[in-house]
Enzyme design. Structure first.
Site, PDB file in Angstrom:
ATOM      1  N   HIS A 198     -64.724 -18.493 -15.802  1.00  0.00           N
ATOM      2  CA  HIS A 198     -63.483 -18.482 -16.577  1.00  0.00           C
ATOM      3  C   HIS A 198     -63.791 -18.916 -17.997  1.00  0.00           C
ATOM      4  O   HIS A 198     -64.642 -19.783 -18.211  1.00  0.00           O
ATOM      5  CB  HIS A 198     -62.456 -19.439 -15.946  1.00  0.00           C
ATOM      6  CG  HIS A 198     -61.064 -19.143 -16.366  1.00  0.00           C
ATOM      7  ND1 HIS A 198     -60.556 -19.571 -17.561  1.00  0.00           N
ATOM      8  CD2 HIS A 198     -60.091 -18.433 -15.759  1.00  0.00           C
ATOM      9  CE1 HIS A 198     -59.312 -19.145 -17.662  1.00  0.00           C
ATOM     10  NE2 HIS A 198     -58.994 -18.448 -16.594  1.00  0.00           N
ATOM     11  N   ASP A 236     -58.714 -15.873  -8.696  1.00  0.00           N
ATOM     12  CA  ASP A 236     -58.812 -14.623  -7.938  1.00  0.00           C
ATOM     13  C   ASP A 236     -59.702 -14.716  -6.708  1.00  0.00           C
ATOM     14  O   ASP A 236     -59.753 -13.780  -5.916  1.00  0.00           O
ATOM     15  CB  ASP A 236     -59.330 -13.498  -8.857  1.00  0.00           C
ATOM     16  CG  ASP A 236     -58.321 -13.145  -9.925  1.00  0.00           C
ATOM     17  OD1 ASP A 236     -57.134 -13.077  -9.587  1.00  0.00           O
ATOM     18  OD2 ASP A 236     -58.718 -12.962 -11.086  1.00  0.00           O
TER      19      ASP A 236
HETATM   20  N1  CMC Z   1     -70.861 -14.563 -12.199  1.00  0.00           N
HETATM   21  C1  CMC Z   1     -72.093 -14.840 -12.690  1.00  0.00           C
HETATM   22  N2  CMC Z   1     -72.305 -15.255 -13.945  1.00  0.00           N
HETATM   23  C2  CMC Z   1     -71.247 -15.387 -14.736  1.00  0.00           C
HETATM   24  C3  CMC Z   1     -69.946 -15.134 -14.292  1.00  0.00           C
HETATM   25  C4  CMC Z   1     -69.782 -14.704 -12.972  1.00  0.00           C
HETATM   26  N3  CMC Z   1     -68.574 -14.411 -12.490  1.00  0.00           N
HETATM   27  N4  CMC Z   1     -69.073 -15.353 -15.292  1.00  0.00           N
HETATM   28  C5  CMC Z   1     -69.815 -15.728 -16.350  1.00  0.00           C
HETATM   29  N5  CMC Z   1     -71.112 -15.740 -16.022  1.00  0.00           N
HETATM   30  C6  CMC Z   1     -72.251 -16.090 -16.896  1.00  0.00           C
HETATM   31  C7  CMC Z   1     -72.612 -14.909 -17.772  1.00  0.00           C
HETATM   32  O1  CMC Z   1     -73.560 -14.068 -17.166  1.00  0.00           O
HETATM   33  C8  CMC Z   1     -73.157 -15.608 -18.987  1.00  0.00           C
HETATM   34  O2  CMC Z   1     -74.440 -16.081 -18.700  1.00  0.00           O
HETATM   35  P1  CMC Z   1     -75.576 -16.124 -19.850  1.00  0.00           P
HETATM   36  O3  CMC Z   1     -75.050 -17.067 -20.878  1.00  0.00           O
HETATM   37  O4  CMC Z   1     -76.789 -16.620 -19.136  1.00  0.00           O
HETATM   38  O5  CMC Z   1     -75.712 -14.723 -20.357  1.00  0.00           O
HETATM   39  C9  CMC Z   1     -72.255 -16.840 -19.126  1.00  0.00           C
HETATM   40  O6  CMC Z   1     -71.798 -17.122 -17.795  1.00  0.00           O
HETATM   41  C10 CMC Z   1     -71.054 -16.605 -20.018  1.00  0.00           C
HETATM   42  O7  CMC Z   1     -70.416 -15.406 -19.582  1.00  0.00           O
HETATM   43  P2  CMC Z   1     -69.357 -14.616 -20.436  1.00  0.00           P
HETATM   44  O8  CMC Z   1     -69.098 -13.303 -19.769  1.00  0.00           O
HETATM   45  O9  CMC Z   1     -69.739 -14.604 -21.887  1.00  0.00           O
HETATM   46  O10 CMC Z   1     -68.119 -15.585 -20.298  1.00  0.00           O
HETATM   47  P3  CMC Z   1     -66.639 -15.223 -20.634  1.00  0.00           P
HETATM   48  O11 CMC Z   1     -65.956 -16.471 -21.001  1.00  0.00           O
HETATM   49  O12 CMC Z   1     -66.546 -14.116 -21.611  1.00  0.00           O
HETATM   50  O13 CMC Z   1     -66.142 -14.661 -19.218  1.00  0.00           O
HETATM   51  C11 CMC Z   1     -64.911 -13.990 -17.404  1.00  0.00           C
HETATM   52  C12 CMC Z   1     -65.050 -15.016 -18.528  1.00  0.00           C
HETATM   53  C13 CMC Z   1     -63.735 -14.349 -16.553  1.00  0.00           C
HETATM   54  C14 CMC Z   1     -64.690 -12.602 -18.038  1.00  0.00           C
HETATM   55  C15 CMC Z   1     -66.220 -13.980 -16.565  1.00  0.00           C
HETATM   56  O14 CMC Z   1     -66.442 -15.242 -15.986  1.00  0.00           O
HETATM   57  C16 CMC Z   1     -66.206 -12.893 -15.505  1.00  0.00           C
HETATM   58  O15 CMC Z   1     -66.478 -11.727 -15.814  1.00  0.00           O
HETATM   59  N6  CMC Z   1     -65.878 -13.250 -14.220  1.00  0.00           N
HETATM   60  C17 CMC Z   1     -65.799 -12.272 -13.159  1.00  0.00           C
HETATM   61  C18 CMC Z   1     -64.462 -11.560 -13.214  1.00  0.00           C
HETATM   62  C19 CMC Z   1     -63.326 -12.466 -12.812  1.00  0.00           C
HETATM   63  O16 CMC Z   1     -63.385 -13.151 -11.795  1.00  0.00           O
HETATM   64  N7  CMC Z   1     -62.235 -12.436 -13.592  1.00  0.00           N
HETATM   65  C20 CMC Z   1     -61.039 -13.211 -13.324  1.00  0.00           C
HETATM   66  C21 CMC Z   1     -60.850 -14.300 -14.330  1.00  0.00           C
HETATM   67  S1  CMC Z   1     -59.636 -15.547 -13.876  1.00  0.00           S
HETATM   68  C22 CMC Z   1     -58.138 -14.746 -13.696  1.00  0.00           C
HETATM   69  C23 CMC Z   1     -57.691 -13.992 -14.866  1.00  0.00           C
HETATM   70  O17 CMC Z   1     -57.608 -14.506 -15.971  1.00  0.00           O
HETATM   71  O18 CMC Z   1     -57.371 -12.828 -14.680  1.00  0.00           O
END
Ligand code: CMC
Length: 378
Positions: A261, A315
């Site tokens: 998140h 989720d």
């Molecule tokens: N699984 C594995 N690694 C992860 C995940 C994950 N779900 N989420 C983030 N990371 C890692 C990512 O690979 C990155 O690592 P590194 O720095 O080594 O490259 C680091 O954490 C930062 O990731 P990011 O994508 O830049 O982080 P963000 O703040 O942009 O992402 C997110 C937030 C929700 C998009 C992401 O965690 C994600 O894609 N999660 C899976 C989809 C999900 O469950 N979404 C629902 C979110 S909560 C409900 C809602 O708001 O709808």
């Protein structure tokens, strides 16, 4: 004017001022109008919480009665909307069907005066009342059935489950579903709420605002993740496969659905409440082996990803509750949408109270003074 530093995804950039909800991602705190989500899930219900979010304070008994009454009597949808939904492809994604239906709803209600509290109230009540009916109508009609008419004697959660299954739900199941809705009702400036704010700032109508928000919620990085989680658990298939699955995901740098998140760096407080609901559901209606897979995945992911602040989000466990309620997985994100309508409406109303058009800048990375080349010279 100096150009500010570019932040991909606007991370950490305040896009608005708001007194609707508050998140502390370091400790896992979520409040609606200052009230902790855990207290609302325990003592309130979805409609009372919706009133709180939209109108700023808990309703008095008479206000709640009137709100519930107005909502209950606006659940039906016009036959033209029903006919339109009937013509959607059976295999359309329910989020696309919902987005189109809400956009169409706007054609029946002319744009009003944003300074008129009655216009705001009527649009609010109408959207809260009709969105569940449109979701259930599409679900029935894609199976070749007539939609089930809403029942005025049922509360909001029971009526939705009734329209979905043509069966009055068990009171505990309905209460648990109502808590799920309360839990998803609002969450500060997430992607879909931001989309709603941008759309609202143009002073377009509230149906267009909701349409933007629904389209944004549908993506797998946002609300669409709840459906993806179920697909992931099915793909893993058994507790024994968790280790290999997780290793593969990490090696390929792929995201685990339902984890991570932007704001929470600890376990999402909503995931904790949902996990409790999973237990309640299983105690009453029987265990689901996919939960064992989810638990093992959470345990092993903790060892590998917690140091990066990656934990289960809202989720991760919601799908297991919905599945036990008999809701098919491709409707999961529409449940999130139904629940988030009050949050979007609250932000729409707040935006209108002090509106300024959203018009950010960009950091231009392209060329200048390029000579136009005639087509035969390219
Ligand atoms: N699984 C594995 N690694 C992860 C995940 C994950 N779900 N989420 C983030 N990371 C890692 C990512 O690979 C990155 O690592 P590194 O720095 O080594 O490259 C680091 O954490 C930062 O990731 P990011 O994508 O830049 O982080 P963000 O703040 O942009 O992402 C997110 C937030 C929700 C998009 C992401 O965690 C994600 O894609 N999660 C899976 C989809 C999900 O469950 N979404 C629902 C979110 S909560 C409900 C809602 O708001 O709808």
């Amino acid at each position: 004017m100096a150009i500010g530093e570019y932040k991909p995804g606007l991370e950490g950039v305040p896009a608005t001022q708001s007194n609707i909800s508050y998140v502390d991602g370091q400790v896992g705190l979520l409040e609606y109008r200052g009230i902790r989500i855990e207290d609302l899930c325990k003592h309130s219900n979805f409609l009372e919480t919706s009133y709180l979010l939209i109108f700023g304070e808990l309703p008095k008994a008479t206000q709640l009665e009137e709100f519930e009454h107005d909502l209950t009597h606006r659940r039906r949808i016009k036959y033209r909307i029903r006919d339109m939904i009937k013509s959607f492809p059976d295999n359309a994604h329910p989020m696309d069907a919902l987005q189109t239906s809400v956009a169409a709803l706007g054609m029946f209600y002319p744009l009003g005066n944003f300074h008129d509290a009655e216009y705001i109230y009527q649009a609010t009540v109408r959207l809260l009342a009709k969105v569940p009916t449109m979701v259930a109508a599409f679900h029935m009609m894609r199976q070749g059935n007539d939609p089930v008419m809403p029942r005025d004697d049922l509360d909001y959660a029971s009526n939705f489950l009734y329209m979905l299954n043509e069966k009055v739900p068990d009171p505990l199941a309905a209460r648990i579903f109502d808590v799920c809705l309360t839990l998803h009702a609002e969450h500060t400036v997430n992607a879909s709420t931001f989309a709603a704010l941008v759309t609202a700032s143009t002073l377009t109508d509230p149906y267009a605002v909701m349409t933007s928000a629904i389209g944004t919620l549908a993506g797998p990085l946002h609300g669409g993740a709840n459906e993806q989680v179920m697909m992931m658990l099915e793909e893993i298939g058994s507790v024994d496969n968790v280790t290999a699955y997780l290793e593969r995901k990490i090696e390929r740098k792929e995201k685990l659905m339902g984890f991570g998140h932007r704001i929470y760096k600890v376990k999402d407080p909503r995931a904790i409440v949902l996990q409790d609901l999973v237990h309640k559901m299983f105690d009453e209606f029987g265990h689901d082996p996919y939960y064992d897979i989810a638990l093992e995945l959470e345990k092993q992911a903790y060892e590998k990803l917690a140091n990066k602040g990656i934990h289960p989000n809202v989720d991760f466990y919601s799908g297991l509750v919905y599945k036990k309620l008999g809701i098919p997985s491709n409707l999961f994100t529409t449940i999130f949408a139904i629940a988030r309508v009050p949050g979007w409406l609250a932000h729409w109303k707040e935006q209108l109270s002090d509106n300024r058009l959203f018009r950010p800048t960009q950091v231009y990375t392209g060329l200048h003074d390029v000579t136009y080349k005639p087509i035969n010279e390219r």
